[in-house]
Write an enzyme that holds these catalytic residues in place. Structure first.
Site, PDB file in Angstrom:
ATOM      1  CG  ASN A 147      -1.935  -1.226   1.311  1.00 52.00           C
ATOM      2  OD1 ASN A 147      -2.400  -1.526   0.145  1.00 52.00           O
ATOM      3  ND2 ASN A 147      -2.364  -1.733   2.237  1.00 52.00           N
ATOM      4  CG  ASP A 153      17.698  -5.278  -0.227  1.00 56.56           C
ATOM      5  OD1 ASP A 153      17.403  -6.467   0.222  1.00 56.56           O
ATOM      6  OD2 ASP A 153      17.323  -5.047  -1.276  1.00 56.56           O
ATOM      7  CB  THR A 171      23.533  -1.796  -6.049  1.00 53.12           C
ATOM      8  OG1 THR A 171      22.924  -2.625  -5.112  1.00 53.12           O
ATOM      9  CG2 THR A 171      23.091  -2.500  -7.387  1.00 53.12           C
TER      10      THR A 171
END
Length: 332
Positions: A147, A153, A171
């Site tokens: 929602n 992570d 990343t």
């Protein structure tokens, strides 16, 4: 139930507490399963970490637990329980449903710049909360929708202790120039990553991409990106200004979360309500196929780049950097 270090509940067998349903994913030294608590029938995402695989990496998990125990925010995945058996450590996490955000955008059928602005606002709210608590996420990626969006992570997150950080992690597609250059860094790396996310949400492809990893990293270090035609022709100048202030090469010139929340594209009415679904969804499907994503943001090549620079990471027991970064990539 006896408690051990960090509030871990001591058990002989996790099956005494949960019914294990199915495997949801795996990392370098853990796997995540769908589990149902026997007493309450509540569903959780259970991160299962074998102690044998954890040897030498204990500080990484302890850091993740320390961070998760400090935070409680509607836009951040919650740590609900910690269990320890003779063979495993288990983190019971809030179960986030709804699939990947990119899939949700494709399925919507109608999507505007205003929608993107509202998504970014949710991420900013969570990020400001973390930064106010002295926590740097360090691996911010496109979050999970429910929602409301949920950041997760936290394996690479770090609680600031008054100084700058230097450990190479994250990343590659989202990583800030100062981190690639192995310069001391702080909260501004999260703001850069949010700039990458904002860019993707408005056009469906990343600002930095090259089949050659070295070229990818060079683009990031130089902050070389474009608002390409025709994909950006219908995007407001306000949105572009917002992104420019997040993808600012010099970290001290980047907006803070508080400043970003005050930008008119977030707090005002400058985000357009023109439908951009067709262009964005087409580019998402073209550029974010699973194989291409892994190729573009390859953790091993990222660390090879760091090694070639001949600069060492900080001497910090939190990191087994290669394994930690690779685990986050393997989840995808």
């Amino acid at each position: 139930m006896p408690l051990g270090k960090n509030g871990k509940k001591k058990i002989e067998d996790i099956n005494m507490v949960y019914n294990i349903k199915e495997k949801l994913g795996a990392g370098a030294f853990s796997e995540v399963v769908l589990a149902q608590e026997k007493d309450s029938e509540r569903l959780v995402a259970l991160k299962c970490i074998p102690k044998k695989a954890l040897r030498g990496k204990e500080a990484v998990v302890e850091n993740e637990i320390a961070v998760l125990k400090k935070i409680a925010h509607k836009n951040i995945v919650a740590l609900e329980d910690i269990y320890e058996s003779p063979s495993h450590l288990y983190l019971a996490m809030e179960l986030v449903t709804g699939g990947e955000l990119f899939d949700r955008i494709i399925e919507r059928g109608y999507y505007t710049e205003k929608d993107a602005s509202q998504l970014v606002r949710q991420i900013l709210d969570a990020l400001q909360y973390l930064h106010n608590m002295g926590i740097v996420h360090r691996d911010l990626k496109v979050p999970w929708p429910q929602n409301e969006l949920k950041l997760g992570d936290f394996g690479l997150s770090k609680i600031e202790d008054g100084g700058m950080m230097a450990t190479a992690c994250g990343t590659p597609g989202y990583v800030a120039p100062e981190l690639l250059e192995q310069k001391p860094y702080g909260k501004a790396v999260d703001v850069w990553a949010l700039g990458v996310i904002s860019y993707i949400l408005l056009c469906g492809y990343p600002p930095f991409y090259d089949e050659n990893d070295s070229e990818l990293f060079n683009q990031i270090i130089k902050a070389e990106y474009e608002f390409d035609s025709p994909y950006w022709d219908d995007i407001s100048e306000s949105a572009k200004d917002f992104i420019r202030h997040l993808l600012e090469r010099e970290p001290e010139k980047r907006l803070t979360c508080e400043q970003a929340l005050q930008h008119p594209w977030i707090s005002g009415d400058t985000a357009l309500e023109r439908d951009i679904h067709g262009s964005v969804s087409e580019q998402i499907q073209k550029n974010f196929a699973r194989s291409q994503w892994k190729r573009a943001f390859n953790a091993t090549s990222f660390l090879r780049h760091i090694t070639k620079m001949g600069q060492s990471a900080e001497a910090d027991p939190e990191e087994s950097t290669v394994e930690t970064v690779q685990e986050e990539k393997d989840k995808w």
